[in-house]
Design a protein around this motif. Structure first.
Motif: not given
Length: 397
Positions: A101-122
């Motif tokens: 998902l990091d390669r798709f731009g969908l990793g936690y480190e990529q999404l957290a800055p644009v959605n700080p409230r996101l709960i990301y369960c891996s």
């Protein structure tokens, strides 16, 4: 008011552990967007038989009350669409290989800055750190590697797996608990967080008292079949016409068993059997004596006697007997839901019972891409022209 009403879940998981988690979130009222590959969807859509009208009952078991959004994640534009959905989501659940998902731009480190409230369960086989983080995890292998298989089966038989993918299901439950805790924490901090749940750790935790026993004593646990390692008698017994499962949990229950149920007060009076520890140490002499008595009467009579005497026990049922049982009917464990293709579907209901905020009445699992248009129009403001162009390029279904 549903418990998770207003919570939006982006479900990027496949097969069982992740879908089991997101199904529970859907039961609790969350809006779950299940992202699927447009041509074949979730792997379990093809896992059959059993099937109904060409549809996998495996898929039906873990995808009720969700919305299917079919998007090609391999295409850059498909990835961009899912990123936009992630910006609007409260929770994201995924079980891809590490780094995918990091390669798709969908990793936690990529999404957290644009959605700080996101709960990301891996969810993964062995966790997102450590020497095995890049390996895929499969329930059967995890049951073997976690020790669960070594303590399951007959004492002199082969190690045995559980009848269902138990580590997948329990990992899904653990993921649900972690997400609910993270939602509560977010109410205090305003921040989302990363959750790392693995099948392996969930399975090792399932060793429970057996694992604790090994850690305390260093003694290798053994298999006991349908008996219990530390509680006796706690196993199945043959009756005159079937099988009864006996669960004597304390010394008073053992007294009631001997005196009231079996009419063998001599067994209770025998000093070898008065205390549970002694019964464990002398099971080789006690169990044959109990088995001899149980074979003299039918199962129904024993169950009646055991219940009247307050001794925990049950009949060993097959699946058809379970679903025909009065308990299932009385508690509405099976529900019939409308379905566009089959008219109605019979599904198991959520086992969660909340008096003030009951769970969502279940809806039939979605067909592949059934809700793509609805979700993309509502959440991302896409027009008919946008959707027509994406469909013409096979990016959505």
């Amino acid at each position: 008011m549903l418990p998770l009403q207003g919570v939006k879940v982006l479900d990027l998981s496949r097969v069982l552990a992740g879908p089991w988690c997101t199904q529970t979130l859907a039961d609790l009222g969350a809006e779950v967007w299940k992202i699927e590959e447009p041509t074949r969807g979730d792997d379990t859509r093809s896992w059959m038989p059993p099937e109904i009208g060409g549809e996998s009952t495996y898929f039906l078991s873990c995808n009720r009350s969700k919305q299917s959004v079919a998007i090609d994640l391999k295409a850059p534009e498909g990835q961009a669409i899912v990123r936009r959905l992630a910006e609007k989501a409260d929770v994201l659940v995924e079980n891809y290989r590490r780094g995918a998902l990091d390669r798709f731009g969908l990793g936690y480190e990529q999404l957290a800055p644009v959605n700080p409230r996101l709960i990301y369960c891996s969810i993964s086989g062995y966790g997102r750190t450590g020497s095995r983080a890049d390996e895929a995890g499969y329930d059967f292998a995890i049951q073997a590697e976690s020790g669960l298989m070594s303590i399951t089966g007959e004492p002199d038989g082969a190690a045995m797996k559980h009848g269902i993918a138990i580590t997948d299901v329990v990992t899904g439950m653990n993921a649900t608990q972690a997400i609910l805790a993270a939602l509560l924490a977010r109410e205090k901090t305003g921040q989302g967080q990363f959750i790392d749940v693995s099948l392996f750790e969930s399975a090792v935790a399932l060793l429970a008292n057996v694992g604790a026993g090994y850690l305390a004593t260093g003694k290798e646990p053994r298999r006991y079949g349908n008996a219990h390692a530390t509680v006796v008698p706690y196993q199945i017994f043959d009756t005159a016409d079937g099988i009864v499962a006996l669960a004597v949990g304390n010394d008073q229950q053992f007294r009631n068993l001997c005196v009231q149920v079996l009419e063998r007060p001599d067994l209770w009076e025998d000093g070898r059997y008065r205390k549970n520890r002694d019964r464990v140490l002398n099971r080789e002499t006690l169990i044959p004596s109990l088995g001899e008595v149980f074979r003299t009467r039918g199962t129904a009579e024993w169950i009646d006697r055991l219940k009247r005497s307050g001794v925990p026990a049950g009949q060993v049922r097959n699946v058809s007997q379970v679903f025909a049982s009065p308990e299932v009917a009385e508690r509405s464990v099976v529900v019939e839901v409308p379905d566009a293709r089959h008219g109605t579907l019979r599904l198991t209901a959520s086992p969660l019972r909340l008096s003030g905020t009951p769970v969502r009445p279940p809806k039939a699992p979605p067909r592949l891409g059934e809700n793509t248009r609805e979700v993309l129009e509502r959440e991302l403001g896409m027009t008919e022209q946008d959707l027509a162009r994406l469909q013409s390029q096979a990016l959505v279904e």
